[in-house]
Design a protein around this motif. Structure first.
Motif, mmCIF file in Angstrom:
data_model
loop_
_atom_site.group_PDB
_atom_site.id
_atom_site.type_symbol
_atom_site.label_atom_id
_atom_site.label_comp_id
_atom_site.label_asym_id
_atom_site.label_seq_id
_atom_site.Cartn_x
_atom_site.Cartn_y
_atom_site.Cartn_z
ATOM 1 N N ASP A 1 -21.604 78.468 89.590
ATOM 2 C CA ASP A 1 -20.420 79.310 89.474
ATOM 3 C C ASP A 1 -20.266 79.690 88.000
ATOM 4 N N PRO A 2 -20.341 80.983 87.665
ATOM 5 C CA PRO A 2 -20.241 81.401 86.261
ATOM 6 C C PRO A 2 -18.958 80.926 85.578
ATOM 7 N N ALA A 3 -17.843 80.929 86.298
ATOM 8 C CA ALA A 3 -16.585 80.483 85.694
ATOM 9 C C ALA A 3 -16.639 78.991 85.368
ATOM 10 N N GLN A 4 -17.244 78.197 86.240
ATOM 11 C CA GLN A 4 -17.388 76.764 85.959
ATOM 12 C C GLN A 4 -18.320 76.546 84.770
ATOM 13 N N LEU A 5 -19.365 77.347 84.689
ATOM 14 C CA LEU A 5 -20.296 77.239 83.569
ATOM 15 C C LEU A 5 -19.575 77.501 82.251
ATOM 16 N N VAL A 6 -18.802 78.562 82.192
ATOM 17 C CA VAL A 6 -18.074 78.882 80.959
ATOM 18 C C VAL A 6 -17.062 77.786 80.646
ATOM 19 N N GLY A 7 -16.380 77.276 81.651
ATOM 20 C CA GLY A 7 -15.435 76.182 81.433
ATOM 21 C C GLY A 7 -16.108 74.950 80.869
ATOM 22 N N GLU A 8 -17.252 74.597 81.417
ATOM 23 C CA GLU A 8 -17.988 73.431 80.926
ATOM 24 C C GLU A 8 -18.507 73.678 79.518
ATOM 25 N N PHE A 9 -18.960 74.898 79.240
ATOM 26 C CA PHE A 9 -19.397 75.262 77.891
ATOM 27 C C PHE A 9 -18.248 75.064 76.897
ATOM 28 N N ARG A 10 -17.067 75.513 77.242
ATOM 29 C CA ARG A 10 -15.921 75.402 76.339
ATOM 30 C C ARG A 10 -15.534 73.944 76.095
ATOM 31 N N ARG A 11 -15.720 73.074 77.094
ATOM 32 C CA ARG A 11 -15.368 71.653 76.962
ATOM 33 C C ARG A 11 -16.460 70.817 76.304
ATOM 34 N N ALA A 12 -17.682 71.312 76.273
ATOM 35 C CA ALA A 12 -18.819 70.538 75.779
ATOM 36 C C ALA A 12 -18.803 70.399 74.258
ATOM 37 N N VAL A 13 -19.200 69.224 73.804
ATOM 38 C CA VAL A 13 -19.449 69.035 72.375
ATOM 39 C C VAL A 13 -20.883 69.480 72.131
ATOM 40 N N LEU A 14 -21.037 70.481 71.292
ATOM 41 C CA LEU A 14 -22.353 71.060 70.996
ATOM 42 C C LEU A 14 -22.774 70.693 69.578
ATOM 43 N N LEU A 15 -24.063 70.572 69.377
ATOM 44 C CA LEU A 15 -24.612 70.290 68.060
ATOM 45 C C LEU A 15 -25.171 71.590 67.495
ATOM 46 N N VAL A 16 -24.622 72.018 66.366
ATOM 47 C CA VAL A 16 -25.031 73.282 65.743
ATOM 48 C C VAL A 16 -25.642 72.953 64.389
ATOM 49 N N PRO A 17 -26.957 73.179 64.241
ATOM 50 C CA PRO A 17 -27.601 72.857 62.960
ATOM 51 C C PRO A 17 -27.082 73.728 61.826
ATOM 52 N N ARG A 18 -27.116 73.145 60.640
ATOM 53 C CA ARG A 18 -26.724 73.867 59.433
ATOM 54 C C ARG A 18 -27.951 74.590 58.888
ATOM 55 N N SER A 19 -27.778 75.842 58.512
ATOM 56 C CA SER A 19 -28.916 76.657 58.088
ATOM 57 C C SER A 19 -29.494 76.239 56.754
ATOM 58 N N ASP A 20 -28.680 75.684 55.877
ATOM 59 C CA ASP A 20 -29.180 75.326 54.555
ATOM 60 C C ASP A 20 -29.392 73.831 54.402
ATOM 61 N N GLY A 21 -29.290 73.102 55.510
ATOM 62 C CA GLY A 21 -29.513 71.668 55.464
ATOM 63 C C GLY A 21 -28.359 70.878 54.897
ATOM 64 N N ALA A 22 -27.216 71.524 54.621
ATOM 65 C CA ALA A 22 -26.080 70.823 54.022
ATOM 66 C C ALA A 22 -25.442 69.874 55.031
ATOM 67 N N ALA A 23 -25.243 68.647 54.626
ATOM 68 C CA ALA A 23 -24.607 67.654 55.486
ATOM 69 C C ALA A 23 -23.150 67.449 55.108
ATOM 70 N N ASP A 24 -22.674 68.131 54.076
ATOM 71 C CA ASP A 24 -21.330 67.884 53.545
ATOM 72 C C ASP A 24 -20.243 68.743 54.186
ATOM 73 N N GLY A 25 -20.583 69.508 55.218
ATOM 74 C CA GLY A 25 -19.584 70.332 55.873
ATOM 75 C C GLY A 25 -19.426 71.705 55.261
ATOM 76 N N GLU A 26 -20.151 72.009 54.213
ATOM 77 C CA GLU A 26 -20.001 73.292 53.535
ATOM 78 C C GLU A 26 -21.077 74.309 53.895
ATOM 79 N N GLY A 27 -22.154 73.883 54.538
ATOM 80 C CA GLY A 27 -23.272 74.782 54.822
ATOM 81 C C GLY A 27 -22.987 75.728 55.971
ATOM 82 N N ALA A 28 -23.711 76.850 55.969
ATOM 83 C CA ALA A 28 -23.596 77.833 57.039
ATOM 84 C C ALA A 28 -24.250 77.286 58.304
ATOM 85 N N LEU A 29 -23.802 77.782 59.435
ATOM 86 C CA LEU A 29 -24.384 77.372 60.709
ATOM 87 C C LEU A 29 -25.625 78.202 60.993
ATOM 88 N N MET A 30 -26.649 77.565 61.546
ATOM 89 C CA MET A 30 -27.911 78.242 61.810
ATOM 90 C C MET A 30 -27.729 79.271 62.917
#
Length: 138
Positions: free
Chosen positions: A16-45
């Protein structure tokens, strides 16, 4: 159901597309940093394809490791931001200044999913399929 199960169900033609979007919104996703910064200041890849900026997001570290290996970059550290899907599309996407979506688990041929910049996924002001008021004014 978790996000990967919802993706599998939709890809199998029984989801169900609506359930998929709902689960996507609730999911904790891991987004790599483009510049390798671990301090919270780097851009997202991200990458641009077809005029859309796609943020890379992963459901777990194994999925992100498969992406790193596919890029030939498995030997380096991959700092990332853990963020709710809802926050990614509601807070990060509007900051892009152009069409942006989320590509989940892109290194998994049978488990990837794109969440494009359309109404119901991103805020209407960022959706490419919603006419803004200023666009209709002459």
């Amino acid at each position: 159901m978790e996000l990967t199960a919802e993706i599998a169900a939709l890809r199998a033609g029984v989801g169900d597309p609506a359930q998929l979007v709902g689960e996507f919104r609730r999911a904790v996703l891991l987004v790599p940093r483009s510049d390798g910064a671990a301090d919270g200041e780097g851009a997202l890849m991200s990458a641009v394809s077809g005029g859309i900026r796609w943020f890379y997001a992963f459901t777990d570290e194994r999925a992100m490791a498969r992406f790193a290996a596919a890029r030939g970059e498995a030997d380096r550290e991959w700092p990332y931001l853990a963020i709710l899907g809802a926050r990614l599309v509601d807070a990060v996407v509007p900051e892009v200044g152009g069409p942006a979506g989320v590509a989940v688990n892109v290194a998994d041929p049978d488990g990837s999913m794109l969440f494009p910049p359309v109404a119901g996924i991103v805020p209407d002001a960022c959706a490419v399929d919603v006419e803004t008021e200023s666009a209709g004014v002459a």
